[in-house]
Design an enzyme around this catalytic site. Sequence first.
Site, PDB file in Angstrom:
ATOM      1  N   CYS A 218      40.419  36.266  25.646  1.00  0.00           N
ATOM      2  CA  CYS A 218      41.846  35.986  25.852  1.00  0.00           C
ATOM      3  C   CYS A 218      42.537  35.223  24.728  1.00  0.00           C
ATOM      4  O   CYS A 218      42.135  34.104  24.374  1.00  0.00           O
ATOM      5  CB  CYS A 218      42.023  35.229  27.171  1.00  0.00           C
ATOM      6  SG  CYS A 218      43.769  35.045  27.590  1.00  0.00           S
TER       7      CYS A 218
ATOM      8  N   CYS B 156      54.994  42.573  37.407  1.00  0.00           N
ATOM      9  CA  CYS B 156      53.845  41.668  37.459  1.00  0.00           C
ATOM     10  C   CYS B 156      54.079  40.483  36.519  1.00  0.00           C
ATOM     11  O   CYS B 156      54.311  40.671  35.326  1.00  0.00           O
ATOM     12  CB  CYS B 156      52.625  42.476  37.028  1.00  0.00           C
ATOM     13  SG  CYS B 156      51.120  41.560  37.170  1.00  0.00           S
TER      14      CYS B 156
ATOM     15  N   CYS C 171      38.016  31.926  28.497  1.00  0.00           N
ATOM     16  CA  CYS C 171      37.753  33.372  28.605  1.00  0.00           C
ATOM     17  C   CYS C 171      37.684  33.987  27.186  1.00  0.00           C
ATOM     18  O   CYS C 171      38.671  33.952  26.446  1.00  0.00           O
ATOM     19  CB  CYS C 171      38.849  34.052  29.407  1.00  0.00           C
ATOM     20  SG  CYS C 171      39.188  33.187  30.964  1.00  0.00           S
TER      21      CYS C 171
ATOM     22  N   CYS D 184      46.124  27.799  27.464  1.00  0.00           N
ATOM     23  CA  CYS D 184      45.349  27.764  28.708  1.00  0.00           C
ATOM     24  C   CYS D 184      44.032  26.999  28.509  1.00  0.00           C
ATOM     25  O   CYS D 184      43.331  27.218  27.523  1.00  0.00           O
ATOM     26  CB  CYS D 184      45.060  29.195  29.167  1.00  0.00           C
ATOM     27  SG  CYS D 184      44.168  29.245  30.730  1.00  0.00           S
TER      28      CYS D 184
ATOM     29  N   CYS E 188      44.894  42.514  44.139  1.00  0.00           N
ATOM     30  CA  CYS E 188      44.774  43.279  42.904  1.00  0.00           C
ATOM     31  C   CYS E 188      43.610  42.666  42.143  1.00  0.00           C
ATOM     32  O   CYS E 188      43.697  41.523  41.679  1.00  0.00           O
ATOM     33  CB  CYS E 188      46.063  43.196  42.090  1.00  0.00           C
ATOM     34  SG  CYS E 188      45.935  43.986  40.463  1.00  0.00           S
TER      35      CYS E 188
ATOM     36  N   CYS F 181      54.181  41.221  41.842  1.00  0.00           N
ATOM     37  CA  CYS F 181      52.790  40.801  41.696  1.00  0.00           C
ATOM     38  C   CYS F 181      52.763  39.579  40.784  1.00  0.00           C
ATOM     39  O   CYS F 181      53.584  39.471  39.870  1.00  0.00           O
ATOM     40  CB  CYS F 181      51.997  41.948  41.061  1.00  0.00           C
ATOM     41  SG  CYS F 181      50.252  41.551  40.819  1.00  0.00           S
TER      42      CYS F 181
ATOM     43  N   ARG G 155      44.180  51.353  38.295  1.00  0.00           N
ATOM     44  CA  ARG G 155      45.178  51.218  37.228  1.00  0.00           C
ATOM     45  C   ARG G 155      44.529  51.242  35.843  1.00  0.00           C
ATOM     46  O   ARG G 155      43.661  50.413  35.554  1.00  0.00           O
ATOM     47  CB  ARG G 155      45.963  49.918  37.428  1.00  0.00           C
ATOM     48  CG  ARG G 155      46.596  49.841  38.830  1.00  0.00           C
ATOM     49  CD  ARG G 155      47.524  48.646  38.977  1.00  0.00           C
ATOM     50  NE  ARG G 155      47.903  48.436  40.368  1.00  0.00           N
ATOM     51  CZ  ARG G 155      48.936  49.023  40.989  1.00  0.00           C
ATOM     52  NH1 ARG G 155      49.713  49.861  40.333  1.00  0.00           N
ATOM     53  NH2 ARG G 155      49.195  48.763  42.260  1.00  0.00           N
TER      54      ARG G 155
HETATM   55  N1  SAM Z   1      45.394  32.988  33.778  1.00  0.00           N
HETATM   56  C1  SAM Z   1      45.314  33.858  34.874  1.00  0.00           C
HETATM   57  C2  SAM Z   1      43.919  34.350  35.161  1.00  0.00           C
HETATM   58  O1  SAM Z   1      43.144  34.537  34.213  1.00  0.00           O
HETATM   59  O2  SAM Z   1      43.627  34.568  36.316  1.00  0.00           O
HETATM   60  C3  SAM Z   1      46.247  35.040  34.778  1.00  0.00           C
HETATM   61  C4  SAM Z   1      46.526  35.710  33.447  1.00  0.00           C
HETATM   62  S1  SAM Z   1      45.153  36.540  32.681  1.00  0.00           S
HETATM   63  C5  SAM Z   1      45.787  36.891  31.075  1.00  0.00           C
HETATM   64  C6  SAM Z   1      45.083  38.090  33.538  1.00  0.00           C
HETATM   65  C7  SAM Z   1      43.971  39.054  33.181  1.00  0.00           C
HETATM   66  O3  SAM Z   1      44.258  39.707  31.960  1.00  0.00           O
HETATM   67  C8  SAM Z   1      42.580  38.516  32.976  1.00  0.00           C
HETATM   68  O4  SAM Z   1      41.894  38.313  34.161  1.00  0.00           O
HETATM   69  C9  SAM Z   1      41.912  39.617  32.169  1.00  0.00           C
HETATM   70  O5  SAM Z   1      41.233  40.498  33.029  1.00  0.00           O
HETATM   71  C10 SAM Z   1      43.088  40.327  31.498  1.00  0.00           C
HETATM   72  N2  SAM Z   1      43.026  40.177  30.027  1.00  0.00           N
HETATM   73  C11 SAM Z   1      43.317  39.069  29.312  1.00  0.00           C
HETATM   74  N3  SAM Z   1      43.132  39.269  27.997  1.00  0.00           N
HETATM   75  C12 SAM Z   1      42.698  40.545  27.857  1.00  0.00           C
HETATM   76  C13 SAM Z   1      42.321  41.341  26.739  1.00  0.00           C
HETATM   77  N4  SAM Z   1      42.321  40.841  25.497  1.00  0.00           N
HETATM   78  N5  SAM Z   1      41.947  42.614  26.962  1.00  0.00           N
HETATM   79  C14 SAM Z   1      41.927  43.116  28.222  1.00  0.00           C
HETATM   80  N6  SAM Z   1      42.270  42.400  29.317  1.00  0.00           N
HETATM   81  C15 SAM Z   1      42.643  41.137  29.140  1.00  0.00           C
HETATM   82  C1  DTB Z   2      45.270  43.009  34.405  1.00  0.00           C
HETATM   83  O1  DTB Z   2      44.182  43.317  34.927  1.00  0.00           O
HETATM   84  N1  DTB Z   2      45.656  43.370  33.198  1.00  0.00           N
HETATM   85  C2  DTB Z   2      46.943  42.794  32.871  1.00  0.00           C
HETATM   86  C3  DTB Z   2      47.354  42.144  34.216  1.00  0.00           C
HETATM   87  N2  DTB Z   2      46.172  42.276  34.999  1.00  0.00           N
HETATM   88  C4  DTB Z   2      47.894  40.794  34.247  1.00  0.00           C
HETATM   89  C5  DTB Z   2      46.880  41.864  31.702  1.00  0.00           C
HETATM   90  C6  DTB Z   2      46.365  42.497  30.456  1.00  0.00           C
HETATM   91  C7  DTB Z   2      46.478  41.499  29.357  1.00  0.00           C
HETATM   92  C8  DTB Z   2      46.074  42.051  28.024  1.00  0.00           C
HETATM   93  C9  DTB Z   2      46.091  41.022  26.964  1.00  0.00           C
HETATM   94  C10 DTB Z   2      47.462  40.477  26.665  1.00  0.00           C
HETATM   95  O2  DTB Z   2      48.434  41.237  26.493  1.00  0.00           O
HETATM   96  O3  DTB Z   2      47.582  39.233  26.518  1.00  0.00           O
HETATM   97 FE1  SF4 Z   3      43.607  31.455  30.742  1.00  0.00          FE
HETATM   98 FE2  SF4 Z   3      43.494  33.792  29.513  1.00  0.00          FE
HETATM   99 FE3  SF4 Z   3      41.463  33.003  30.999  1.00  0.00          FE
HETATM  100 FE4  SF4 Z   3      43.806  33.674  32.203  1.00  0.00          FE
HETATM  101  S1  SF4 Z   3      42.447  35.023  31.063  1.00  0.00           S
HETATM  102  S2  SF4 Z   3      42.510  31.890  32.635  1.00  0.00           S
HETATM  103  S3  SF4 Z   3      45.255  32.973  30.608  1.00  0.00           S
HETATM  104  S4  SF4 Z   3      42.196  32.005  29.103  1.00  0.00           S
END
Ligand code: SAM
Ligand code: DTB
Ligand code: SF4
Length: 325
Positions: free
Chosen positions: A66, A103, A63, A59, A195, A135, A267
């Site tokens: 992530c 989802c 973030c 990506c 959501c 979702c 949630r």
């Molecule tokens: N790329 C899209 C976005 O960011 O909108 C969708 C996927 S992203 C992985 C969805 C959500 O997962 C993020 O907004 C974040 O709140 C959550 N998330 C990602 N990595 C995480 C982590 N290590 N711990 C907790 N929540 C996480």
């Molecule tokens: C949300 O708020 N939590 C979920 C879902 N929306 C998409 C994602 C959590 C991701 C946790 C890190 C991972 O497994 O990559």
């Molecule tokens: Fe990309 Fe992860 Fe950020 Fe979603 S949360 S925009 S997958 S870097």
Amino acid sequence: MNPRQTSDIRFDWKVAEIGSIYELPIPELLYRAQSVHRLHHIPTEVQACSLLSIKTGGCPEDCAYCPQSAHYAAGLSKEPLMGVRETLAAAEHAREQGATRFCMGAAWRSAPEGEDFEQILEMVRGVRSLGMEACCTLGMLTRLQAEALAAAGLTAYNHNLDTSPEFYGEIITTRTYQDRLDTLAHVRHAGISVCCGGIIGMGENRLDRYRLLEQLACQHPHPESVPINLLVKVGGTPLESAAELDSLELARTIATARILMPASMVRLSAGRLSLSDEAQALCFVAGANSIFMGEKLLTTPNPAQTSDEKLLGRLGMRLRAGAQA
Ligand code: SAM
Ligand code: DTB
Ligand code: SF4
């Protein structure tokens, strides 16, 4: 979603008031949260949702939490968009395990145009035809994309604000808070349920949590679904060694979200593997009424289904039953 949109639902919460709720003595806070919870939800039931990463890694966003960001070396391999058949097989399996919401998450900055987007629409139609809520979380959306997803039957779109407007810049630099709010407006306008939640345990302070909750609870209508994630610390990301968060802060955040947004689904999302059974129980008492079920979130591990079943059994709680196709 909930028929009881009653007069106890407010959209004018102030930070000071939010702080005074959050900081109540735990017995007072939990009593208030439970009282509100029972007016709108069945207190012994939780909804199971299942997550699937349909497009993993690489990506362009940065973030800090992530593992899927291309800016960090979290050891994930980049995968292309999953096929419709494989996705629907996963949804069917999740339904058999008791999930009523499926989802689909993609590591995109924004949802694509063209063939890939058509494929997503096909997945949404397929999940709906299994009788499940569908979702998606695909990054930023245009108004037209939101409308196309609505026409395909999408139940909800997940797009998190993640943290307060003030702390946001410490976590993400490649898109703005306003970008997020714009996508949420497109989703709302298309008639898809919203959501939207955040992550705690990223080094933010309590005021940042109040400000995030204020952003959520002053939306009119409230997001129907509010995921509260506890940071999953992944090696290689800038937050890999973030300080451990006291799980009572998570319970306080959930209880406050429940009081501010009485009818919404709150949630208990990422991070359950680092919680004790007792801490999870406290989160349910605080008003959380949904969990992600299955051994994997998007890319990180989650409790096994059998251990969740055991926990719910010990708590005398059950999964919400779903519509069968
Ligand atoms: N790329 C899209 C976005 O960011 O909108 C969708 C996927 S992203 C992985 C969805 C959500 O997962 C993020 O907004 C974040 O709140 C959550 N998330 C990602 N990595 C995480 C982590 N290590 N711990 C907790 N929540 C996480
Ligand atoms: C949300 O708020 N939590 C979920 C879902 N929306 C998409 C994602 C959590 C991701 C946790 C890190 C991972 O497994 O990559
Ligand atoms: Fe990309 Fe992860 Fe950020 Fe979603 S949360 S925009 S997958 S870097």
